[in-house]
Design a protein around this motif. Structure first.
Motif, PDB file in Angstrom:
ATOM      1  N   THR A  53      -8.496  45.928  26.928  1.00  0.00           N
ATOM      2  CA  THR A  53      -7.629  47.413  25.511  1.00  0.00           C
ATOM      3  C   THR A  53      -8.434  47.709  24.650  1.00  0.00           C
ATOM      4  OG1 THR A  53      -6.101  46.590  26.561  1.00  0.00           O
ATOM      5  CG2 THR A  53      -6.194  47.759  28.515  1.00  0.00           C
ATOM      6  N   HIS A  54      -6.736  46.740  23.881  1.00  0.00           N
ATOM      7  CA  HIS A  54      -7.422  46.656  22.768  1.00  0.00           C
ATOM      8  C   HIS A  54      -6.823  45.136  22.482  1.00  0.00           C
ATOM      9  CE1 HIS A  54      -3.251  48.255  21.442  1.00  0.00           C
ATOM     10  NE2 HIS A  54      -2.637  47.067  22.052  1.00  0.00           N
ATOM     11  N   LEU A  55      -7.949  44.708  20.361  1.00  0.00           N
ATOM     12  CA  LEU A  55      -7.523  43.833  20.941  1.00  0.00           C
ATOM     13  C   LEU A  55      -5.944  42.577  20.495  1.00  0.00           C
ATOM     14  CD1 LEU A  55     -10.191  42.936  18.054  1.00  0.00           C
ATOM     15  CD2 LEU A  55     -10.905  43.298  20.457  1.00  0.00           C
ATOM     16  N   PRO A  56      -5.034  42.909  20.883  1.00  0.00           N
ATOM     17  CA  PRO A  56      -4.032  42.474  20.746  1.00  0.00           C
ATOM     18  C   PRO A  56      -3.375  41.873  22.042  1.00  0.00           C
ATOM     19  CG  PRO A  56      -3.446  44.570  19.299  1.00  0.00           C
ATOM     20  CD  PRO A  56      -4.629  44.632  19.298  1.00  0.00           C
ATOM     21  N   ASP A  57      -4.158  42.943  23.439  1.00  0.00           N
ATOM     22  CA  ASP A  57      -3.797  42.756  24.236  1.00  0.00           C
ATOM     23  C   ASP A  57      -4.673  41.012  25.303  1.00  0.00           C
ATOM     24  OD1 ASP A  57      -1.858  44.184  24.284  1.00  0.00           O
ATOM     25  OD2 ASP A  57      -2.735  45.599  25.759  1.00  0.00           O
ATOM     26  N   ILE A  58      -4.592  40.201  25.266  1.00  0.00           N
ATOM     27  CA  ILE A  58      -5.513  38.786  25.222  1.00  0.00           C
ATOM     28  C   ILE A  58      -4.681  38.747  27.271  1.00  0.00           C
ATOM     29  CG2 ILE A  58      -6.684  36.462  25.454  1.00  0.00           C
ATOM     30  CD1 ILE A  58      -5.883  37.285  22.737  1.00  0.00           C
ATOM     31  N   THR A  59      -6.601  39.112  27.969  1.00  0.00           N
ATOM     32  CA  THR A  59      -5.875  38.825  29.386  1.00  0.00           C
ATOM     33  C   THR A  59      -6.357  37.018  29.698  1.00  0.00           C
ATOM     34  OG1 THR A  59      -6.645  41.128  29.591  1.00  0.00           O
ATOM     35  CG2 THR A  59      -6.888  39.574  31.913  1.00  0.00           C
ATOM     36  N   VAL A  60      -5.141  36.170  30.475  1.00  0.00           N
ATOM     37  CA  VAL A  60      -5.832  35.006  30.479  1.00  0.00           C
ATOM     38  C   VAL A  60      -5.935  35.113  33.084  1.00  0.00           C
ATOM     39  CG1 VAL A  60      -5.313  32.872  30.873  1.00  0.00           C
ATOM     40  CG2 VAL A  60      -5.095  34.065  28.764  1.00  0.00           C
ATOM     41  N   VAL A  74      -5.241  34.629  39.486  1.00  0.00           N
ATOM     42  CA  VAL A  74      -4.849  35.101  39.207  1.00  0.00           C
ATOM     43  C   VAL A  74      -4.624  35.408  37.759  1.00  0.00           C
ATOM     44  CG1 VAL A  74      -1.675  34.509  38.747  1.00  0.00           C
ATOM     45  CG2 VAL A  74      -3.192  34.032  40.972  1.00  0.00           C
ATOM     46  N   ALA A  75      -4.342  36.288  37.292  1.00  0.00           N
ATOM     47  CA  ALA A  75      -3.911  36.921  35.942  1.00  0.00           C
ATOM     48  C   ALA A  75      -2.612  36.863  34.811  1.00  0.00           C
ATOM     49  CB  ALA A  75      -5.218  37.787  35.522  1.00  0.00           C
ATOM     50  N   SER A  76      -2.703  36.824  33.674  1.00  0.00           N
ATOM     51  CA  SER A  76      -1.857  37.108  33.548  1.00  0.00           C
ATOM     52  C   SER A  76      -2.019  37.852  31.918  1.00  0.00           C
ATOM     53  CB  SER A  76      -1.052  36.515  32.418  1.00  0.00           C
ATOM     54  OG  SER A  76      -1.612  35.053  31.977  1.00  0.00           O
ATOM     55  N   ARG A  77      -1.147  39.488  30.833  1.00  0.00           N
ATOM     56  CA  ARG A  77      -1.651  39.490  30.354  1.00  0.00           C
ATOM     57  C   ARG A  77      -0.910  39.818  28.893  1.00  0.00           C
ATOM     58  NH1 ARG A  77      -5.396  45.320  30.524  1.00  0.00           N
ATOM     59  NH2 ARG A  77      -6.997  44.258  30.515  1.00  0.00           N
ATOM     60  N   GLY A  78      -1.010  39.068  28.178  1.00  0.00           N
ATOM     61  CA  GLY A  78       0.052  40.178  27.033  1.00  0.00           C
ATOM     62  C   GLY A  78      -0.589  40.329  26.064  1.00  0.00           C
ATOM     63  N   HIS A  79       0.147  41.125  25.225  1.00  0.00           N
ATOM     64  CA  HIS A  79       0.563  41.201  24.002  1.00  0.00           C
ATOM     65  C   HIS A  79       0.094  40.526  22.514  1.00  0.00           C
ATOM     66  CE1 HIS A  79      -0.079  45.410  20.969  1.00  0.00           C
ATOM     67  NE2 HIS A  79       0.143  44.463  20.091  1.00  0.00           N
ATOM     68  N   ALA A 148       1.728  30.857  33.013  1.00  0.00           N
ATOM     69  CA  ALA A 148       2.661  31.862  33.537  1.00  0.00           C
ATOM     70  C   ALA A 148       1.282  31.591  35.179  1.00  0.00           C
ATOM     71  CB  ALA A 148       2.333  32.704  33.426  1.00  0.00           C
ATOM     72  N   ASN A 149      -0.154  31.535  35.192  1.00  0.00           N
ATOM     73  CA  ASN A 149      -0.935  32.009  36.137  1.00  0.00           C
ATOM     74  C   ASN A 149      -0.965  30.478  37.357  1.00  0.00           C
ATOM     75  OD1 ASN A 149      -1.844  33.616  34.803  1.00  0.00           O
ATOM     76  ND2 ASN A 149      -3.857  32.863  34.115  1.00  0.00           N
TER      77      ASN A 149
END
Length: 320
Positions: A53-60, A74-79, A148-149
């Motif tokens: 989406t934009h760079l601060p949002d990292i999806t693991v 399984v995934a988590s996204r954090g700003h 979290a994953n």
């Protein structure tokens, strides 16, 4: 939680722009690592041109295997509060390229064989044109996302242990089928419509809704939308898909989980090179937070559904 094809099955009940766009990230990881994904791998991605989406949002993203077969992801996204860029907090108002917005995680292998690639990731965070101001914080947050994953995987394995893989897999199909049918029933009662939404910067978002009542499906066409902008209000495709998923989920009066089934009745057409499908190295930091709201407003306008509020995500950014 995603199935082996990268379709969203279940999610936390908040932040629609994150949830609806995560599937694009998952499918990108699957596509670019086909045949090489293995147990103990974890990938990180924030690349706006490949599902981010934009760079601060990292999806693991953590793949889940059973006897050597990929069953789930399984995934988590954090700003992240800081990921580099020209200003602390990584939300520069006047960026014109993605590199001015921070560190790019493009299909980044974060963990291999259960071991965090800390040295390599620290080097990535430090070597960008505008590097992270706090790599230690980034690494701590990435560890939290990995954890979290792992919690999600433990709960998933507990469920599979109780009900069996076949039953869980079947129900993953059922929830998507139910969501698809719920949206089809709504679509069948909609009217054709279109809307032109002018942003504060003078760019236009155009959307046309064409309903096929017989098939109970619809085409959502953004042709006529302004071209890619020189500033940072470009929204990646994943953000547009998130807005579409959100809007059509809100039309369903039943209590159904937000999942990929909601999108099956919809044919979404986004012109490449427009501000809703920008090409590298377009800046996107405001596209996720501001243009996503404008796309949502435009869709409600085309549906004749409801008036818009402020048309902004009302962000407060604080850096270091």
């Amino acid at each position: 939680l995603f199935d082996a094809d990268g379709n969203l099955i279940a999610n936390a009940p908040h932040i629609p722009v994150h949830l609806g766009s995560m599937g694009e990230s998952i499918k990108e990881v699957l596509r670019r690592n086909e045949g090489t994904l293995r147990p103990g791998d974890v990938y990180a991605i924030n690349d706006p041109y490949h599902g981010g989406t934009h760079l601060p949002d990292i999806t693991v993203v953590t793949p889940v295997f059973d006897e050597g077969t990929l069953r789930f992801l399984v995934a988590s996204r954090g700003h992240h509060a800081e990921i580099g860029g020209t200003t602390p907090g990584s939300m520069p108002a006047f960026s014109r390229t993605v590199h001015e917005e921070g560190v790019l995680f493009d299909n980044w292998l974060l963990v291999r064989d259960g071991q965090l690639r800390e040295a390599e990731t620290r080097e990535l965070l430090a070597s960008a044109p505008y590097p992270s101001r706090s790599p230690d914080t980034n690494l701590a947050d990435l560890r939290a996302q990995i954890a979290a994953n792992e919690k999600g995987i433990a709960e998933l394995r507990r469920m599979v242990g109780q009900f069996g893989t076949d039953v869980v897999t079947a129900y993953m199909g059922h929830v998507q089928d139910n969501a698809e049918e719920s949206v089809r029933r709504i679509v069948a009662g909609l009217q054709d419509g279109s809307f032109r939404y002018e942003t504060d910067g003078g760019a236009e978002i155009r959307v046309t809704l064409t309903v096929d009542r017989e098939a109970r499906g619809a085409v959502i066409d953004f042709t006529g939308t302004s071209p890619q902008q020189p500033g940072n209000t470009n929204a990646p495709r994943s953000v547009v898909m998130a807005a579409v998923l959100y809007v059509f989920r809100t039309l369903v009066g039943e209590d159904i989980p937000l999942n990929s089934g909601c999108l099956k009745p919809l044919d979404v057409r986004i012109p490449p090179g427009s501000m809703l499908d920008p090409a590298y190295p377009a800046a996107t930091v405001a596209g996720n937070v501001e243009t996503s709201q404008a796309v949502t407003g435009a869709l409600y306008g085309a549906l004749g559904g409801q008036a818009e509020g402020s048309g902004t995500m009302n962000n407060l950014t604080f850096g270091n």
